[in-house]
Design a protein around this motif. Structure first.
Motif, PDB file in Angstrom:
ATOM      1  N   ASP A  41       0.846  -1.190   0.000  1.00  0.00           N
ATOM      2  CA  ASP A  41       0.000   0.000   0.000  1.00  0.00           C
ATOM      3  C   ASP A  41       0.886   1.247   0.000  1.00  0.00           C
ATOM      4  O   ASP A  41       2.114   1.147  -0.096  1.00  0.00           O
ATOM      5  N   SER A  42       0.275   2.410   0.147  1.00  0.00           N
ATOM      6  CA  SER A  42       1.022   3.671   0.079  1.00  0.00           C
ATOM      7  C   SER A  42       2.016   3.845   1.234  1.00  0.00           C
ATOM      8  O   SER A  42       2.926   4.660   1.151  1.00  0.00           O
ATOM      9  N   MET A  43       1.853   3.079   2.301  1.00  0.00           N
ATOM     10  CA  MET A  43       2.768   3.136   3.447  1.00  0.00           C
ATOM     11  C   MET A  43       3.818   2.025   3.376  1.00  0.00           C
ATOM     12  O   MET A  43       4.526   1.780   4.345  1.00  0.00           O
ATOM     13  N   ASP A  44       3.898   1.333   2.233  1.00  0.00           N
ATOM     14  CA  ASP A  44       4.836   0.229   1.997  1.00  0.00           C
ATOM     15  C   ASP A  44       4.537  -0.987   2.877  1.00  0.00           C
ATOM     16  O   ASP A  44       5.411  -1.788   3.172  1.00  0.00           O
ATOM     17  N   ARG A  45       3.264  -1.113   3.289  1.00  0.00           N
ATOM     18  CA  ARG A  45       2.839  -2.280   4.058  1.00  0.00           C
ATOM     19  C   ARG A  45       2.393  -3.371   3.092  1.00  0.00           C
ATOM     20  O   ARG A  45       1.736  -3.098   2.083  1.00  0.00           O
ATOM     21  N   VAL A  46       2.719  -4.595   3.425  1.00  0.00           N
ATOM     22  CA  VAL A  46       2.390  -5.749   2.591  1.00  0.00           C
ATOM     23  C   VAL A  46       0.877  -5.976   2.591  1.00  0.00           C
ATOM     24  O   VAL A  46       0.259  -6.061   3.648  1.00  0.00           O
ATOM     25  N   VAL A  47       0.293  -6.055   1.393  1.00  0.00           N
ATOM     26  CA  VAL A  47      -1.137  -6.377   1.275  1.00  0.00           C
ATOM     27  C   VAL A  47      -1.367  -7.635   0.445  1.00  0.00           C
ATOM     28  O   VAL A  47      -2.463  -8.189   0.442  1.00  0.00           O
ATOM     29  N   GLY A  48      -0.343  -8.089  -0.272  1.00  0.00           N
ATOM     30  CA  GLY A  48      -0.488  -9.285  -1.082  1.00  0.00           C
ATOM     31  C   GLY A  48       0.802  -9.614  -1.801  1.00  0.00           C
ATOM     32  O   GLY A  48       1.826  -8.945  -1.613  1.00  0.00           O
TER      33      GLY A  48
END
Length: 147
Positions: A41-48
């Motif tokens: 996502d935009s915060m560089d968090r893993v979503v997939g």
């Protein structure tokens, strides 16, 4: 030995977003040296995570029957979040090589995303990285990361 020593760091990874289209994903795969691309996502968090296999599985039904225009349209309108695998198994950087190998086997997957406690992407470790570490390990000594 922890994964931090053998993983590919975030700075050397290409990523994509869930809202990217499959046409852009094709470009990412052609530039990446990996079979998997983390989705963040935009915060560089893993979503997939999306693999080359996921990508071709999505396209294969159309390849025989559809014309070039239909394939182009689908590539521009279909989004990464529609083909990515989620939830993703992530591990902390201090996870041991043995624990990582166990997770790969138990879940029948070929890579793990390494993330911090807030799920921000730190790197990727593949089964090949684990094999290299095992091969480079000297009996009784921890393996050293490849140069």
């Amino acid at each position: 030995m922890s994964l931090l020593a053998i993983m590919t760091p975030r700075t050397r990874l290409l990523t994509t977003s869930g809202d990217a289209n499959l046409a852009s994903l094709r470009s990412v795969f052609s530039q990446a040296r990996f079979q998997h691309v983390p989705v963040v996502d935009s915060m560089d968090r893993v979503v997939g995570i999306v693999s080359v296999k996921d990508y071709f599985k999505e396209l294969s039904p159309l390849m025989e029957a559809a014309g070039e225009q239909a394939i182009g349209l689908m590539m521009r309108t279909r989004k990464v979040h529609q083909v990515m695998s989620t939830p993703v198994i992530t591990v902390l950087p201090d996870t041991s090589v043995r624990q990582a190998a166990s997770l790969l086997v138990e879940n029948n997957i070929s890579c793990l995303l390494v993330a911090d406690p807030q799920q921000r992407l730190l790197g990727l470790v593949s089964w090949k990285d684990l094999m290299k570490a095992a091969l480079l390990a000297k009996p009784g000594k921890p393996a050293q990361p490849p140069p």
